[in-house]
Design a protein around this motif. Structure first.
Motif: not given
Length: 141
Positions: A61-70
Motif C-alpha cells: 500500500y501507499d502507506s508502506g504496509r505490505e504483505g501476502d494474502w490469498f
C-alpha cells in the motif's frame, strides 16, 4: 509494523473440511472447494486454522504496509460462510444484485448456505476478483 497472524501452513484442507459441523455446512464447504479450485486453477491451502485460500499475491500500500494474502478463499464460520472475494471490480454491484441472499464487506461475502445464492454469479464474481487482484498487484509478484 505489525505482522499478519494469518499465514499459509501445512494443515490438511481435507481434514479441516471433514471436521466442519453440521453436515450441510461441510457439504457447502466441499462445493466451494471444487468451485474455487476450478476458477482459480490453484491448489487449496490452509491459512491459519480456519481459512481455505487459493493462490496468493503480494500487496504493498501507499502507506508502506505490505504483505501476502490469498487470491480467493472461504471460511465456514459459526453464523455464516465467509467467502473472500475482493470488491472494487467493474460490474460488481450488478452481480451483487443477482447473487441472492448475502451480506458483504469490502473483501468478503457472508452467506448462510449456498442454496441461498446463485453459484454462477459467485463464479463470475470470483473470476473478476482474481483477475483484478492479479492485475493490480502484478508489480509485486
Amino acid at each position: 509494523m505489525a505482522e499478519l497472524k494469518t499465514k499459509p501452513n501445512n494443515l490438511s484442507v481435507e481434514a479441516f473440511i471433514d471436521s466442519i459441523e453440521p453436515e450441510w455446512k461441510r457439504d457447502d464447504a466441499r462445493e466451494l472447494l471444487k468451485l474455487i479450485t476450478k476458477i482459480s486453477g490453484e491448489k487449496p491451502v490452509m491459512w491459519g486454522d480456519s481459512i481455505v485460500g487459493f493462490g496468493n499475491y503480494h500487496y504493498k500500500y501507499d502507506s508502506g504496509r505490505e504483505g501476502d494474502w490469498f487470491l480467493a478463499g472461504f471460511s465456514p464460520r459459526k453464523t455464516s460462510m465467509t467467502i473472500y472475494v475482493m470488491g472494487g471490480f467493474e460490474g460488481q454491484e450488478e452481480l451483487l444484485e443477482k447473487l441472492g441472499k448475502h451480506k458483504k464487506s469490502v473483501g468478503c461475502l457472508y452467506i448462510k448456505k449456498l442454496a441461498d445464492i446463485n453459484l454462477g454469479i459467485l463464479e463470475k464474481m470470483t473470476e473478476k476478483s482474481i483477475e483484478m487482484l492479479k492485475k493490480r498487484y502484478a508489480d509485486y509478484n
